[in-house]
Design an enzyme around this catalytic site. Structure first.
Site, PDB file in Angstrom:
ATOM      1  N   LYS A   1       0.858  -1.198   0.000  1.00 44.47           N
ATOM      2  CA  LYS A   1       0.000   0.000   0.000  1.00 44.47           C
ATOM      3  C   LYS A   1       0.887   1.239   0.000  1.00 44.47           C
ATOM      4  CE  LYS A   1      -1.841   2.821   2.816  1.00 44.47           C
ATOM      5  NZ  LYS A   1      -1.817   4.066   1.985  1.00 44.47           N
TER       6      LYS A   1
ATOM      7  N   GLU B   1       9.972   1.023  10.376  1.00 46.19           N
ATOM      8  CA  GLU B   1      11.042   1.977  10.009  1.00 46.19           C
ATOM      9  C   GLU B   1      10.403   3.349  10.163  1.00 46.19           C
ATOM     10  OE1 GLU B   1      13.832   0.491   8.976  1.00 46.19           O
ATOM     11  OE2 GLU B   1      13.092  -1.482   8.408  1.00 46.19           O
TER      12      GLU B   1
ATOM     13  N   CYS C   1      13.668  10.959   6.342  1.00 44.30           N
ATOM     14  CA  CYS C   1      13.609  10.471   7.732  1.00 44.30           C
ATOM     15  C   CYS C   1      14.931  10.723   8.449  1.00 44.30           C
ATOM     16  CB  CYS C   1      13.283   8.988   7.737  1.00 44.30           C
ATOM     17  SG  CYS C   1      14.384   8.020   6.681  1.00 44.30           S
TER      18      CYS C   1
ATOM     19  N   GLU D   1       9.870  15.841  14.939  1.00 44.99           N
ATOM     20  CA  GLU D   1      10.235  15.703  13.528  1.00 44.99           C
ATOM     21  C   GLU D   1       9.380  16.686  12.721  1.00 44.99           C
ATOM     22  OE1 GLU D   1       9.066  12.088  11.433  1.00 44.99           O
ATOM     23  OE2 GLU D   1      11.052  12.064  10.492  1.00 44.99           O
TER      24      GLU D   1
HETATM   25  P1  NAD Z   1       2.505   8.151   7.908  1.00 48.29           P
HETATM   26  O1  NAD Z   1       2.830   7.338   9.106  1.00 48.29           O
HETATM   27  O2  NAD Z   1       1.467   9.181   8.035  1.00 48.29           O
HETATM   28  O3  NAD Z   1       2.024   7.205   6.712  1.00 48.29           O
HETATM   29  C1  NAD Z   1       2.841   6.147   6.255  1.00 48.29           C
HETATM   30  C2  NAD Z   1       1.964   5.129   5.569  1.00 48.29           C
HETATM   31  O4  NAD Z   1       1.061   4.596   6.551  1.00 48.29           O
HETATM   32  C3  NAD Z   1       1.071   5.700   4.452  1.00 48.29           C
HETATM   33  O5  NAD Z   1       0.966   4.756   3.410  1.00 48.29           O
HETATM   34  C4  NAD Z   1      -0.261   5.882   5.148  1.00 48.29           C
HETATM   35  O6  NAD Z   1      -1.363   5.829   4.272  1.00 48.29           O
HETATM   36  C5  NAD Z   1      -0.263   4.693   6.091  1.00 48.29           C
HETATM   37  N1  NAD Z   1      -1.166   4.842   7.247  1.00 48.29           N
HETATM   38  C6  NAD Z   1      -1.540   5.979   7.862  1.00 48.29           C
HETATM   39  N2  NAD Z   1      -2.413   5.691   8.865  1.00 48.29           N
HETATM   40  C7  NAD Z   1      -2.573   4.346   8.875  1.00 48.29           C
HETATM   41  C8  NAD Z   1      -3.352   3.441   9.655  1.00 48.29           C
HETATM   42  N3  NAD Z   1      -4.173   3.855  10.625  1.00 48.29           N
HETATM   43  N4  NAD Z   1      -3.254   2.125   9.389  1.00 48.29           N
HETATM   44  C9  NAD Z   1      -2.433   1.671   8.414  1.00 48.29           C
HETATM   45  N5  NAD Z   1      -1.709   2.471   7.619  1.00 48.29           N
HETATM   46  C10 NAD Z   1      -1.757   3.809   7.849  1.00 48.29           C
HETATM   47  O7  NAD Z   1       3.875   8.758   7.398  1.00 48.29           O
HETATM   48  P2  NAD Z   1       4.121   9.691   6.151  1.00 48.29           P
HETATM   49  O8  NAD Z   1       3.680  11.063   6.486  1.00 48.29           O
HETATM   50  O9  NAD Z   1       3.595   9.039   4.925  1.00 48.29           O
HETATM   51  O10 NAD Z   1       5.710   9.621   6.036  1.00 48.29           O
HETATM   52  C11 NAD Z   1       6.566  10.379   6.792  1.00 48.29           C
HETATM   53  C12 NAD Z   1       7.147   9.572   7.929  1.00 48.29           C
HETATM   54  O11 NAD Z   1       7.838   8.430   7.431  1.00 48.29           O
HETATM   55  C13 NAD Z   1       8.179  10.372   8.699  1.00 48.29           C
HETATM   56  O12 NAD Z   1       7.990  10.176  10.072  1.00 48.29           O
HETATM   57  C14 NAD Z   1       9.489   9.761   8.244  1.00 48.29           C
HETATM   58  O13 NAD Z   1      10.549   9.922   9.149  1.00 48.29           O
HETATM   59  C15 NAD Z   1       9.112   8.333   8.065  1.00 48.29           C
HETATM   60  N6  NAD Z   1      10.081   7.628   7.216  1.00 48.29           N
HETATM   61  C16 NAD Z   1      10.923   6.724   7.800  1.00 48.29           C
HETATM   62  C17 NAD Z   1      11.879   6.063   7.029  1.00 48.29           C
HETATM   63  C18 NAD Z   1      12.828   5.050   7.633  1.00 48.29           C
HETATM   64  O14 NAD Z   1      13.424   4.292   6.891  1.00 48.29           O
HETATM   65  N7  NAD Z   1      12.991   5.004   8.944  1.00 48.29           N
HETATM   66  C19 NAD Z   1      11.960   6.333   5.659  1.00 48.29           C
HETATM   67  C20 NAD Z   1      11.085   7.259   5.101  1.00 48.29           C
HETATM   68  C21 NAD Z   1      10.140   7.900   5.897  1.00 48.29           C
END
Ligand code: NAD
Length: 512
Positions: A203, A279, A314, A413
């Site tokens: 997804k 992650e 991230c 963040e």
């Molecule tokens: P997010 O947590 O809002 O969303 C990530 C994914 O989760 C999306 O596909 C979203 O649709 C899904 N999601 C949201 N709510 C959900 C739920 N209730 N149930 C299941 N899935 C759900 O994060 P974002 O805004 O898309 O991305 C930014 C974040 O990702 C930042 O915190 C960043 O640091 C992190 N990130 C981490 C890494 C790593 O490798 N550690 C890499 C890239 C990004």
């Protein structure tokens, strides 16, 4: 700034990318349907949502709004593929050839994928072309190459028995990824999971689903059997939640925020105790000691680290910890870098910083900037929205001085181009500040003393520590965090651990 297709800048490259974007959209070539069982398909409900570009708000196309029924269908296809062995039982060398072909197709489609990536999430086209597409292809190719060179084990048991310790695919993997590097994040999950023989339901983020869907088309073209990979666009609380709660998903590979990662663990505990690999977010420290050999170079690396990808990384070094004795020099060099990163048209081939992903992200970044000012930090650069007339979402590169470790801009963040400078007096204080957030993804230190570098690197609570450089990166090296930055590791052979189960087989050996 000319983000609209009707006003290309003087650069011929820019005109070319605008023309291509216009052609893509005019010809209705953006396909937002889900990929399930080897077919592009509408959501079961028939519902869609509109994908819009953060570059200028233009409409990109209708995207399938997948929900629980689509997840059920996708998981059924994935399970069927696991059970009949159409992929899981293939020899590693056969999986290798198909994945290699897929990587080649990604490279062949680099212009199309880069354009979609830039239109969908706002990053500069030059980075989509030079970083995102090649890195995604390299990742798939790397796991393809690796998978027929990984051996299982025979345990050193007493004579009279033989114990095989083998790795098997876990089965059906659910992968949920964010929007900041859509192609790379998808590839980091798909490469090792598919190479290991699993079926996957991916997804992508609702904010940037388009390139993941094209990856699925190319995988089929490369020969990946139908049903092995499904891609479901949709919202987190609908498709994402249904995947995380599904009783027939064996492992969940999640990349995203710490808030949602916490919820993923909850979903696993409320369903089938599926393995969850998180992650998550970061608030990485970038420490410059007064014995650093080249503080100007350190400053340039910090600026490039925080402003790359609009600060939406991230591992972005969002906290610059500088020894008081060199602080003014470091800050002056950071400020000298700011003009280079002023946001501009992402379709211009020279642009270094593009648009943040959407209006919600823009508001969140500007809200943090306001909080920094309210709490008494000194705004040295940026802090504003730019190019609002385009209808896109642009933030100027922002630098705060006099930040104290308790301020929100030092703890939370921000995920935007905002650098918080914190001055320190000695090594112990630097380590305490660096470790003083809930996160532990990465840290960087600059010092000319090897003893100090090793001592501090050991003391920093982070999955990765950089010493006297920032941006080294290689598929051979694991990437991931500690503390509330998560528990999994992407990249390298270590990632295969997430997608395989250890199976032990005891065999009685008849004495002669
Ligand atoms: P997010 O947590 O809002 O969303 C990530 C994914 O989760 C999306 O596909 C979203 O649709 C899904 N999601 C949201 N709510 C959900 C739920 N209730 N149930 C299941 N899935 C759900 O994060 P974002 O805004 O898309 O991305 C930014 C974040 O990702 C930042 O915190 C960043 O640091 C992190 N990130 C981490 C890494 C790593 O490798 N550690 C890499 C890239 C990004």
């Amino acid at each position: 700034m000319s983000a609209s297709a009707s006003s290309p800048s003087s650069s011929s490259d820019t005109g070319l990318w605008h023309e291509r974007a216009q052609a893509l959209l005019a010809e209705g070539l953006v396909d937002g349907r889900a990929s399930i069982g080897g077919q592009r398909t509408a959501a079961v409900s028939g519902e869609t949502f509109v994908g819009r570009s953060p570059i200028d708000g233009r409409r990109l196309g209708e995207v399938a709004r997948c929900q629980g029924a689509d997840v059920d269908l996708a998981v059924r296809h994935a399970r069927h593929a696991v059970d009949d062995g159409r992929w899981s039982a293939k020899a590693p060398a056969v999986r290798k050839r198909i994945l290699q072909r897929w990587a080649e197709l990604i490279v062949q489609h680099k212009d199309e994928l880069a354009l979609l990536e830039t239109l969908d999430m706002g990053k500069p086209i030059r980075h989509s072309l030079s970083v995102d597409v090649p890195a995604a292809a390299r990742c798939i190719a790397w796991y393809a190459e690796a998978i027929d060179k990984v051996y299982d084990q025979v345990a050193p048991t007493p004579a009279g028995s033989l114990a095989l310790v083998q790795r098997e695919p876990v089965g059906v993997v659910g992968a949920i990824v964010p929007w900041n590097y859509p192609l790379i994040m998808a590839a980091w999950k798909l490469g090792p999971a598919l190479a290991a023989g699993n079926s996957v339901v991916l997804k992508p983020s609702e904010k940037s689903p388009l390139t993941a869907l094209r990856l699925a088309d190319l995988a089929l073209k490369a020969g990946l059997p139908a049903g092995v990979l499904q891609v479901l666009p949709g919202f987190g609380h609908e498709a994402g939640e249904a995947l995380a709660l599904h009783m027939d998903v064996d492992a969940l590979a999640f990349t995203g925020s710490t808030r949602v990662g916490r919820h993923m663990l909850d979903c696993a505990s409320r369903s089938n105790l599926k393995r969850v690999y998180n992650e998550l977010g970061g608030k990485s420290a970038f420490i410059v000691f007064d014995d650093a050999e080249d503080v100007a170079r350190a400053a340039r690396a910090a600026a490039s680290g925080i402003f790359f990808n609009q600060g939406e990384s991230c591992n972005a070094p969002s906290r610059l910890l500088v020894h008081a004795a060199v602080a003014d020099e470091v800050i002056a060099e950071v400020l000298a870098q700011v003009p280079r990163y002023l946001p501009d048209d992402p379709l211009d081939a020279h642009t270094e910083m593009g648009a943040v992903v959407d209006e919600a992200q823009l508001r969140s970044v500007l809200g943090h900037i306001e909080a920094g000012q309210r709490e008494g930090a000194t705004l040295l650069a940026g802090g504003t929205r730019a190019h609002a007339e385009t209808g896109g979402f642009y933030v100027t590169p922002t630098v705060f001085d006099d930040v104290s470790p308790q301020m929100r801009i030092a703890l939370e963040e921000i995920f935007g181009p905002v650098l918080s400078v914190i001055r320190f007096q000695d090594e112990a204080e630097a380590i305490e500040i660096a470790n003083g957030t809930p996160y532990g993804l990465q840290a960087t230190l600059w010092s000319g003393q090897i003893d100090r570098a090793l001592r501090v690197a050991r003391a920093l609570k982070a999955g990765t520590v950089h010493v006297n450089q920032f941006d080294e990166d290689d598929m051979t090296v694991p990437f991931g965090g500690v503390k509330q930055s998560g528990n999994g590791r992407d990249k390298s052979l270590h990632a295969l651990d997430k997608y395989t189960e250890l199976k032990t087989t005891w065999i009685r050996v008849q004495a002669a």
